[in-house]
Design a protein around this motif. Structure first.
Motif, short mmCIF file in Angstrom:
data_model
loop_
_atom_site.label_atom_id
_atom_site.label_comp_id
_atom_site.label_asym_id
_atom_site.label_seq_id
_atom_site.Cartn_x
_atom_site.Cartn_y
_atom_site.Cartn_z
N PRO A 157 0.92 -1.22 -0.03
CA PRO A 157 -0.04 0.03 0.02
C PRO A 157 0.97 1.12 0.09
N CYS A 158 0.68 2.23 -0.89
CA CYS A 158 1.47 3.42 -0.94
C CYS A 158 0.70 4.70 -1.22
N THR A 159 1.33 5.82 -0.69
CA THR A 159 0.78 6.95 -0.84
C THR A 159 1.38 7.71 -2.06
N VAL A 160 0.55 8.37 -3.07
CA VAL A 160 1.23 9.01 -4.08
C VAL A 160 1.08 10.48 -3.81
N ASN A 173 10.10 7.46 9.31
CA ASN A 173 10.45 6.22 8.80
C ASN A 173 9.65 5.84 7.87
N LEU A 174 9.22 6.38 6.66
CA LEU A 174 8.48 5.86 5.48
C LEU A 174 9.52 5.48 4.53
N GLU A 175 9.12 4.17 3.66
CA GLU A 175 10.18 4.08 2.82
C GLU A 175 9.60 4.69 1.29
N ILE A 189 6.92 12.71 -9.31
CA ILE A 189 5.91 11.82 -8.32
C ILE A 189 6.70 10.85 -7.41
N ILE A 190 6.38 10.85 -6.20
CA ILE A 190 6.89 9.98 -5.46
C ILE A 190 6.07 8.97 -4.81
N LEU A 191 6.27 7.70 -4.66
CA LEU A 191 5.37 6.86 -4.13
C LEU A 191 5.94 6.46 -2.59
N VAL A 192 5.37 6.54 -1.51
CA VAL A 192 5.70 6.18 -0.20
C VAL A 192 5.05 5.28 0.50
N LYS A 193 5.70 4.15 0.89
CA LYS A 193 4.78 3.18 1.59
C LYS A 193 4.16 3.45 2.86
N GLY A 194 3.04 3.16 2.94
CA GLY A 194 1.97 3.44 4.03
C GLY A 194 1.17 4.60 3.86
N SER A 195 0.50 5.10 4.72
CA SER A 195 -0.30 6.12 4.90
C SER A 195 0.50 7.43 5.36
N ILE A 196 -0.04 8.70 5.00
CA ILE A 196 0.56 9.93 5.57
C ILE A 196 -0.53 10.85 5.89
#
Lengths: 205, 119
Positions: free
Chosen positions: A23-26, A174-176, A186-193
């Motif tokens: 799951p990742c946040t755009v 500590n989000l990857e 665009i970056i995709l970060v693992k998890g929610s923000i």
């Protein structure tokens, strides 16, 4: 600490090389413009001010117009200071997603969604009364006692109570970074923000 | 929203499976990794729901194994899925047939959809 200003777009999930669903946040991260370089001699500390997000010229004050003109850029809506960058920045430089690489660990700062006036169960994680019977008839989510009686004869400051919840600055550590798309910024970060879709976020490296 | 959908298409390879919906009996052939060996295992059962859209779509598949109900949630576009075989089309009146969980034996049967072939 370097970083970039971005905008939360939404969430999705992609499959990793091992085939796992992540799951990742755009985040639309940058491109940001350096609008001011603060130095130890002039300002007492060193920092780099970045600007992001278009703003109408008619909604910009004269003072800010001049500030943006110095960096030779159009008015921007969000300004954030960052303490240090690896490469020295000068006025008018562009910061893009190229400062990130896949596998980097970042911290994301945002303004959490406002939840209005909430009770102690939602706001502070109290467990409530825990019983519906045995004399409990209208206090299932009540906070209980606020303290002792004749001593101290007052409620201590900082006692957790009901009130306005959310809408505060929240940092997630500590989000990857799962993916960097330099051509689309665009970056995709693992998890929610934290924050709603379309809200500004600060991605710190 | 449209932007994310467009982005998903560039990031995840969508798979063209045969169309199936709740009530259908399907066999999922999925890859299993044991150490560095890979083999294919099958899971046959009734689809009880499809959920989500785009690349995040999943479906739940249910079977009775040794008189115990077993359910698996499978991402439709997962790279672990080798293929999805549709064995039987079922006649059901709703998109999520959770009532099947409470039924056993003859009650838990699903009527097969009749297929008419032009001669």
């Amino acid at each position: 600490m370097s970083g970039i200003i971005g905008k939360k777009i939404g969430m999705t999930s992609i499959f990793s090389a091992a085939g796992k669903s992540i799951p990742c946040t755009v985040i639309q991260a940058g491109p940001c413009v350096v609008t001011q370089v603060k130095t130890l001699e002039i300002d007492g500390y060193s920092a780099v001010q970045l600007a992001f997000g278009e703003k109408k010229e008619k909604n910009t004050s004269g003072a800010m117009k001049g500030h943006f003109l110095k960096a030779n850029t159009s008015p921007k809506s969000k300004l954030v200071e960052f303490k240090s960058f690896e490469n020295a920045k000068s006025l008018g430089d562009i910061v893009t997603t190229e400062i990130f690489e896949e596998g980097d660990w970042v911290e994301v700062v945002g303004t959490s969604k406002g939840k209005g006036f909430q009770g102690v169960v939602k706001r502070h994680g109290f467990s409530g009364v825990g019983m519906q019977t045995h004399g409990q008839h209208n206090r299932l989510r009540a906070p209980g006692s606020l303290g002792a009686s004749s001593w101290p004869s007052r409620v201590f400051p900082g006692m957790r109570m009901a009130g306005r919840t959310g809408g505060a600055r929240v940092k997630v550590q500590n989000l990857e970074i799962v993916k960097v798309l330099n051509d689309q910024s665009i970056i995709l970060v693992k998890g929610s923000i934290p924050g709603a879709k379309g809200s500004y976020v600060i991605v710190e490296k | 929203m449209e932007f994310i959908k467009a982005l998903e298409q560039t990031l995840v390879e969508k798979k063209d499976h045969a169309p199936f919906k709740a009530g259908d009996t399907v066999t999922v052939h999925y890859k299993i990794k044991e150490g560095d060996k890979e083999r294919i295992q099958q899971f046959q059962g009734v689809v009880i729901q499809r959920k989500g859209s785009g690349v995040t779509e999943t479906f739940t598949i249910r079977k009775i194994s040794n008189s115990i109900g077993v359910e698996r949630i499978v991402p439709v576009h997962s790279p672990f899925i080798e293929k999805i075989e549709v064995n039987k089309k079922g006649v059901v009146r709703r998109a999520r047939i959770f009532y099947l969980r409470d039924l056993t034996g003859k009650k838990a049967r699903i009527k097969e959809k009749k297929q008419f072939v032009k001669s």
